[in-house]
Scaffold this motif. Structure first.
Motif, PDB file in Angstrom:
ATOM      1  N   HIS A 113      36.210  17.849   0.011  1.00 55.17           N
ATOM      2  CA  HIS A 113      36.747  16.801   0.894  1.00 55.17           C
ATOM      3  C   HIS A 113      37.234  17.401   2.220  1.00 55.17           C
ATOM      4  CE1 HIS A 113      36.522  12.938  -0.958  1.00 55.17           C
ATOM      5  NE2 HIS A 113      37.262  13.222  -2.000  1.00 55.17           N
ATOM      6  N   GLU A 156      22.533  12.895   2.199  1.00 60.16           N
ATOM      7  CA  GLU A 156      23.215  12.477   3.432  1.00 60.16           C
ATOM      8  C   GLU A 156      24.714  12.718   3.344  1.00 60.16           C
ATOM      9  OE1 GLU A 156      21.949   8.499   4.162  1.00 60.16           O
ATOM     10  OE2 GLU A 156      19.856   9.113   4.351  1.00 60.16           O
ATOM     11  N   ARG A 157      25.075  13.977   3.212  1.00 53.10           N
ATOM     12  CA  ARG A 157      26.479  14.378   3.166  1.00 53.10           C
ATOM     13  C   ARG A 157      26.591  15.667   3.978  1.00 53.10           C
ATOM     14  NH1 ARG A 157      27.836  10.166   1.954  1.00 53.10           N
ATOM     15  NH2 ARG A 157      28.785   9.350   0.062  1.00 53.10           N
ATOM     16  N   ILE A 160      26.583  19.004  -3.446  1.00 53.40           N
ATOM     17  CA  ILE A 160      25.981  17.788  -2.880  1.00 53.40           C
ATOM     18  C   ILE A 160      26.677  16.505  -3.324  1.00 53.40           C
ATOM     19  CG2 ILE A 160      23.706  18.853  -2.584  1.00 53.40           C
ATOM     20  CD1 ILE A 160      22.816  17.193  -5.100  1.00 53.40           C
ATOM     21  N   GLY A 161      27.536  16.598  -4.350  1.00 51.25           N
ATOM     22  CA  GLY A 161      28.227  15.381  -4.793  1.00 51.25           C
ATOM     23  C   GLY A 161      29.508  15.737  -5.517  1.00 51.25           C
ATOM     24  N   ASP A 182      36.814  14.536   5.292  1.00 47.74           N
ATOM     25  CA  ASP A 182      37.167  13.167   4.886  1.00 47.74           C
ATOM     26  C   ASP A 182      38.324  13.131   3.888  1.00 47.74           C
ATOM     27  OD1 ASP A 182      35.949  14.109   2.607  1.00 47.74           O
ATOM     28  OD2 ASP A 182      34.289  12.678   2.612  1.00 47.74           O
ATOM     29  N   ARG A 225      34.318  18.598   4.354  1.00 48.85           N
ATOM     30  CA  ARG A 225      33.561  17.461   4.890  1.00 48.85           C
ATOM     31  C   ARG A 225      34.356  16.741   5.984  1.00 48.85           C
ATOM     32  NH1 ARG A 225      31.345  14.143  -0.416  1.00 48.85           N
ATOM     33  NH2 ARG A 225      29.631  15.548  -1.006  1.00 48.85           N
ATOM     34  N   ASP A 241      27.828   9.711  -5.093  1.00 47.81           N
ATOM     35  CA  ASP A 241      28.173  10.424  -3.860  1.00 47.81           C
ATOM     36  C   ASP A 241      26.959  11.182  -3.323  1.00 47.81           C
ATOM     37  OD1 ASP A 241      30.020  11.471  -1.874  1.00 47.81           O
ATOM     38  OD2 ASP A 241      29.963  13.364  -2.988  1.00 47.81           O
ATOM     39  N   ALA A 242      26.200  11.779  -4.215  1.00 42.64           N
ATOM     40  CA  ALA A 242      25.019  12.553  -3.813  1.00 42.64           C
ATOM     41  C   ALA A 242      23.805  11.654  -3.570  1.00 42.64           C
ATOM     42  CB  ALA A 242      24.691  13.598  -4.881  1.00 42.64           C
TER      43      ALA A 242
END
Ligand code: ZN
Lengths: 115, 391
Positions: free
Chosen positions: B353, B234-235, B7-8, B358, B356, B35-36
């Motif tokens: 990364h 929200e990831r 999650i982060g 990104d 995701r 990040d989380a």
């Protein structure tokens, strides 16, 4: 008297280990010290080698030869290599000599030369 | 077992860092909490190899949990040599999957440049067998060199193939702002030009300077959580779908087939089996290229390419970003750097990364499945992780 390095032969199944381990890898025998010490042979073939230049601080030399040798009885060992032009598969002979000095401590190990 | 999600994530620059080891571990952890979007952590694992020996600090986890003001959460350090990072992630996985904890922080750090390069090499050499290897002056580069010579003889790998790995990974690192090496290199410069022998001397024949990863400081963090927690973050969802670990003989000379890395093969197989996936499902991988030869061999042992053909896939460009199976888009250990305890977590950081979407300039197009291989000792303790985008 010539110095020796020892391998460890399981009293139950005869499998020979180098280096020492406490439980036999072959038969699982786990009675502590149920191994006979057997001297490693001094002759073998050069399996692979390197000349290393970035050495631990105990070694006050510009480079060091290192090798893995397959000994006559099929057991392999790592040691130092003092051969000018090493070739994979060449015959080598070992001598037990001082291989490292840590302060006043002298450590003995196998050094291989051209046979 | 419950599903486990990342999650982060957070990371430091991998370079020489002037702040204390506990802060190198804590800084990426703060980034990961941001990040989380979450500060509640049930438990902390800190991956590190050298704090006691190199930095004269023990009980690192207690220092890190306090500097992050996460007390009274439980915390402990995980030491598994250069595989400490992935071992800590595996431990965090078990804590969440079992239901013991809901949110676990896994942060890794090393501060190796406190000592000079020779002392760092000596420190890492303490991984070798004390009586059968270490006393002779055996180091990790010399074990890798002797292995490389066997591989060259048996499979036709050449110094040029090794240099191709170095160039690929070090130039990938130019696309990664956190990477240690930010210098473009070419085959011409490190192998073919008249200056090459000066630019790129032997460290342990046949391995040269540019075949070895740099000695780095650095930290990296991932936060693992249950599905219930992950759905509130929200990831994009990234699931840790498979963890696999295997060991091999301590002394390298004892391995039956000296060109095999069986612990890599077995750890990868376990990881894929748990994930219900195959090597052919992987879109992007981070492999443990402490030495260039290792990327080639691991790419075979984990099942991406047949044994002895990894260098051929490299020649065909398959492992480049934009190839069919990009390996080490982050720069790998070779380009990103190798702060030993942090490396396995930095590998996972890159894969998150990528999944995701990104990863910026180094993004592998539409990556859905990612894989990491974290290699401890000279292949005597290996942890492989498989990550999946979404559920
Ligand atoms: Zn036995």
């Amino acid at each position: 008297m010539a110095r020796e390095i020892y391998a460890y032969k399981c009293r139950k199944c005869g499998h020979t280990h180098y280096p020492y381990r406490m439980v036999c890898k072959s038969c699982g025998e786990n009675e502590h010290n149920e191994f006979d010490q057997v001297p490693l042979p001094k002759r073998g073939k050069l399996l692979t080698w390197t000349r290393a230049y970035s050495l631990p601080a105990d070694f006050e030399v510009p480079s060091l030869g290192l090798a893995i040798v397959e000994l006559e009885n099929g057991i392999r060992m790592t040691g130092q290599l003092r051969v000018d032009d090493p070739r994979m598969g060449m015959d080598v002979r070992g001598e037990v000599e001082i291989v490292r000095r840590e302060g006043y401590d002298e450590r003995y190990g196998m050094v291989f030369y051209e046979a | 077992m419950r599903s486990v999600y990342v999650i982060g994530i957070g990371i430091t620059s991998f370079t020489r860092l002037e702040y204390p080891l506990s802060e190198i571990a804590a800084y990426p952890a703060m980034m990961a909490m941001k990040d989380a979007g979450r500060k509640e952590i049930d438990h902390l694992y800190v991956a590190n190899m050298g704090s006691g020996r190199v930095n004269h600090q023990t009980g690192l986890a207690s220092a890190v949990v306090d500097t992050l003001s996460l007390t009274p959460a439980g915390a402990e350090a995980i030491e598994n040599g250069p595989a400490s990072g992935a071992s800590a992630i595996k431990t965090g996985y078990m804590a969440v999957a079992s239901g013991v904890h809901d949110v676990v922080m896994v942060t890794g750090a090393e501060r190796m440049r406190e000592v000079n390069n020779l002392e760092a090499t000596e420190f890492v050499a303490t991984l070798t067998h004390p009586l059968a290897e270490y006393i002779y002056g055996v180091t990790l580069p010399s074990l890798a060199a002797m292995f490389t010579r066997l591989y060259m003889e048996k499979y036709g790998v050449t110094e040029r193939h090794l240099a191709m790995v170095a160039v690929k990974n070090q130039n990938n690192a130019l696309k990664n702002e956190f990477a240690h090496l930010q210098q473009e290199i070419s085959i011409e410069g490190i192998l073919d030009s008249p200056e090459a022998m000066t630019n790129n001397p032997y460290v342990a024949e046949p391995l040269r300077f540019f075949d070895c990863c740099p000695v780095s400081d650095g930290g990296a963090c991932v936060i693992l959580a249950s599905e219930e927690v992950a759905r509130k973050v929200e990831r994009p969802l990234v699931r840790l779908a498979g963890v696999g670990q295997a060991t091999d003989t301590h002394a390298v000379h004892e391995r039956e087939e000296p060109t095999d890395l069986l612990a890599v093969r077995r750890a990868a197989a376990k990881s894929f089996e748990m994930a219900g996936l195959a090597p052919s499902d992987v879109d992007v991988a981070e492999l443990h290229d402490a030495f260039t030869i290792l990327e080639i061999v691991e790419s075979e042992e984990v099942g991406f390419f047949p044994k002895g053909e990894g260098h051929l896939a490299l020649e065909r460009g398959e492992t480049a970003i934009g190839g069919t199976l990009p390996i080490n888009p982050s720069g790998g250990l070779k380009g990103r750097g190798h702060p030993v305890g942090a490396t396995g977590i930095a590998q996972a950081h890159e894969i998150v990364h990528q999944l995701r979407g990104d990863a910026g300039e180094r993004q592998v197009k539409d990556a859905k499945v990612g894989f990491t291989c974290n290699f401890g000792g000279f292949g005597n303790n290996v942890v492989c992780l498989t990550f999946v985008r979404g559920n």
